[in-house]
Design a protein around this motif. Structure first.
Motif, PDB file in Angstrom:
ATOM      1  N   UNK A 255      47.542  45.135  42.848  1.00  0.00           N
ATOM      2  CA  UNK A 255      47.278  46.114  43.895  1.00  0.00           C
ATOM      3  C   UNK A 255      45.958  45.830  44.607  1.00  0.00           C
ATOM      4  N   UNK A 256      45.917  46.243  45.847  1.00  0.00           N
ATOM      5  CA  UNK A 256      44.760  45.978  46.698  1.00  0.00           C
ATOM      6  C   UNK A 256      43.697  47.046  46.463  1.00  0.00           C
ATOM      7  N   UNK A 257      42.930  46.855  45.424  1.00  0.00           N
ATOM      8  CA  UNK A 257      41.840  47.764  45.090  1.00  0.00           C
ATOM      9  C   UNK A 257      40.640  46.945  44.616  1.00  0.00           C
ATOM     10  N   UNK A 258      39.433  47.475  44.757  1.00  0.00           N
ATOM     11  CA  UNK A 258      38.252  46.746  44.279  1.00  0.00           C
ATOM     12  C   UNK A 258      38.197  46.713  42.758  1.00  0.00           C
ATOM     13  N   UNK A 259      37.526  45.721  42.242  1.00  0.00           N
ATOM     14  CA  UNK A 259      37.252  45.666  40.805  1.00  0.00           C
ATOM     15  C   UNK A 259      36.196  46.707  40.501  1.00  0.00           C
ATOM     16  N   UNK A 260      36.466  47.575  39.541  1.00  0.00           N
ATOM     17  CA  UNK A 260      35.479  48.573  39.124  1.00  0.00           C
ATOM     18  C   UNK A 260      35.143  48.378  37.657  1.00  0.00           C
ATOM     19  N   UNK A 261      33.925  48.756  37.283  1.00  0.00           N
ATOM     20  CA  UNK A 261      33.534  48.635  35.893  1.00  0.00           C
ATOM     21  C   UNK A 261      33.922  49.902  35.126  1.00  0.00           C
ATOM     22  N   UNK A 262      33.528  49.959  33.862  1.00  0.00           N
ATOM     23  CA  UNK A 262      33.931  51.075  33.007  1.00  0.00           C
ATOM     24  C   UNK A 262      33.306  52.408  33.427  1.00  0.00           C
ATOM     25  N   UNK A 263      32.327  52.369  34.312  1.00  0.00           N
ATOM     26  CA  UNK A 263      31.743  53.599  34.847  1.00  0.00           C
ATOM     27  C   UNK A 263      32.428  54.035  36.138  1.00  0.00           C
ATOM     28  N   UNK A 264      33.399  53.234  36.577  1.00  0.00           N
ATOM     29  CA  UNK A 264      34.087  53.536  37.826  1.00  0.00           C
ATOM     30  C   UNK A 264      33.373  53.026  39.059  1.00  0.00           C
ATOM     31  N   UNK A 265      32.345  52.197  38.856  1.00  0.00           N
ATOM     32  CA  UNK A 265      31.551  51.666  39.960  1.00  0.00           C
ATOM     33  C   UNK A 265      32.070  50.301  40.375  1.00  0.00           C
ATOM     34  N   UNK A 266      32.298  50.052  41.670  1.00  0.00           N
ATOM     35  CA  UNK A 266      32.722  48.717  42.099  1.00  0.00           C
ATOM     36  C   UNK A 266      31.685  47.662  41.702  1.00  0.00           C
ATOM     37  N   UNK A 267      32.146  46.542  41.155  1.00  0.00           N
ATOM     38  CA  UNK A 267      31.225  45.470  40.788  1.00  0.00           C
ATOM     39  C   UNK A 267      30.728  44.791  42.061  1.00  0.00           C
ATOM     40  N   UNK A 268      29.605  44.100  41.956  1.00  0.00           N
ATOM     41  CA  UNK A 268      29.018  43.468  43.138  1.00  0.00           C
ATOM     42  C   UNK A 268      29.858  42.313  43.671  1.00  0.00           C
ATOM     43  N   UNK A 269      30.421  41.526  42.767  1.00  0.00           N
ATOM     44  CA  UNK A 269      31.110  40.297  43.169  1.00  0.00           C
ATOM     45  C   UNK A 269      32.607  40.554  43.313  1.00  0.00           C
ATOM     46  N   UNK A 270      33.020  40.996  44.490  1.00  0.00           N
ATOM     47  CA  UNK A 270      34.423  41.295  44.764  1.00  0.00           C
ATOM     48  C   UNK A 270      35.185  40.077  45.292  1.00  0.00           C
ATOM     49  N   UNK A 271      34.452  39.073  45.757  1.00  0.00           N
ATOM     50  CA  UNK A 271      35.107  37.924  46.386  1.00  0.00           C
ATOM     51  C   UNK A 271      35.947  37.106  45.415  1.00  0.00           C
ATOM     52  N   UNK A 272      35.767  37.321  44.121  1.00  0.00           N
ATOM     53  CA  UNK A 272      36.467  36.499  43.125  1.00  0.00           C
ATOM     54  C   UNK A 272      37.922  36.892  42.932  1.00  0.00           C
ATOM     55  N   UNK A 273      38.370  37.999  43.512  1.00  0.00           N
ATOM     56  CA  UNK A 273      39.718  38.466  43.220  1.00  0.00           C
ATOM     57  C   UNK A 273      40.538  38.714  44.474  1.00  0.00           C
ATOM     58  N   UNK A 274      41.884  38.670  44.308  1.00  0.00           N
ATOM     59  CA  UNK A 274      42.793  39.016  45.405  1.00  0.00           C
ATOM     60  C   UNK A 274      43.424  40.382  45.180  1.00  0.00           C
ATOM     61  N   UNK A 275      43.321  40.909  43.988  1.00  0.00           N
ATOM     62  CA  UNK A 275      43.875  42.213  43.667  1.00  0.00           C
ATOM     63  C   UNK A 275      43.697  42.493  42.190  1.00  0.00           C
TER      64      UNK A 275
END
Length: 284
Positions: A79-99
């Motif tokens: 799914x097209x969503x940002x990577x989030x950590x266990x606190x629910x915060x988007x991680x800084x490095x989003x470019x590494x993933x497509x979904x």
């Protein structure tokens, strides 16, 4: 444009495909795929998969049995969503993933790289009702199964080792599976996973590429295809540190091929890690 509603184990899926050329481009065309998962009232839109000259990728429908581990990996929702950590915060490095693969991360810093692969395996066995096969080894060498957890056994550290004490029994449901996995994550790592899995001899769906260590890292091949040159190409998934969403890797080395990767023996460099040395292993 092409549209279709299909059924899957995740519920109703809406697939929309469109094909177009970019202005000023003669030979390169783009395929846009949008996959919508409709489950329990929630709607998850996949990341549009953009493939330069889609004829480069052929034979993506690798034939696997519907009940197989390989089929499960091939049909994971992305799914097209940002990577989030266990606190629910988007991680800084989003470019590494497509979904992302939309399993929960949990509320603590536990579900990291090896843990993400154990999560996928446990979810597969749970889906297949193969409950007696859900179990993993700790770094200590102790084997701890979901059956043990449901029977009330809990690990505690004693000196340099682990002992098991009796607690309340738990029902066999998905909630208890998640609680069990959080315990496993606390005591397992790439070191124990690499020892536990079988040796793999080649890159294929289900192959785990792992550099065991503290820290170490690993990813799993979730799909494969052939390109028009007859070369195998692969789709990769992983977790990371700190605990964060399980995601599908973007190919930053060959953006036009993303999310597919060419893999060969030798150094492997992905969007998140450089594997100078590694082992090829598999769950089955």
């Amino acid at each position: 444009m092409w549209k279709r509603l299909v059924s899957s184990k995740y519920g109703t899926v809406r697939i929309v495909a469109s094909h177009s050329k970019l202005s000023g481009m003669k030979s390169n065309s783009y395929l846009f795929l949008s996959i919508t998962f409709l489950s329990g009232g929630a709607v998850f839109e996949s990341q549009p998969i953009i493939t330069k000259n889609p004829q480069q990728v052929v034979d993506t429908a690798n034939k696997t049995k519907v009940t197989s581990w390989q089929y499960f990996l091939q049909h994971l929702p992305i799914v097209d969503q940002p990577i989030t950590d266990y606190k629910g915060t988007p991680v800084n490095y989003q470019q590494k993933h497509v979904g992302i693969i939309p399993y929960d991360v949990g509320k603590t810093d536990l579900q990291q790289c090896a843990d993400a692969l154990m999560r996928l395996r446990a979810e597969f066995l749970f889906l297949q009702k193969r409950y007696d096969e859900i179990g993993f080894h700790f770094v200590s060498g102790d084997y701890y199964s979901w059956n043990d957890y449901c029977n009330g056994l809990r690990p505690v550290i004693k000196g340099r080792g682990i002992k098991f004490i009796s607690k309340s029994r738990a029902e066999k449901n998905h909630e208890s599976l998640r609680l069990y996995l959080d315990i496993v994550y606390n005591y397992a790592s790439t070191l124990s996973l690499a020892k536990e899995l079988r040796q793999a001899n080649d890159f294929e769906i289900g192959t785990v590429v792992t550099h065991p260590g503290s820290p170490g890292h690993c990813f799993i091949i979730i799909d494969e295809a052939n390109n028009t040159d007859g070369e195998k190409i692969y789709k990769l998934a992983e977790g990371y540190t700190p605990a964060q969403s399980i995601y599908v890797l973007r190919n930053l080395n060959e953006p036009g091929r993303s999310p597919w990767h060419k893999l060969k023996m030798g150094v492997i460099e992905t969007a998140s890690y450089k594997f100078d040395s590694y082992k090829l292993v598999k769950f089955e």
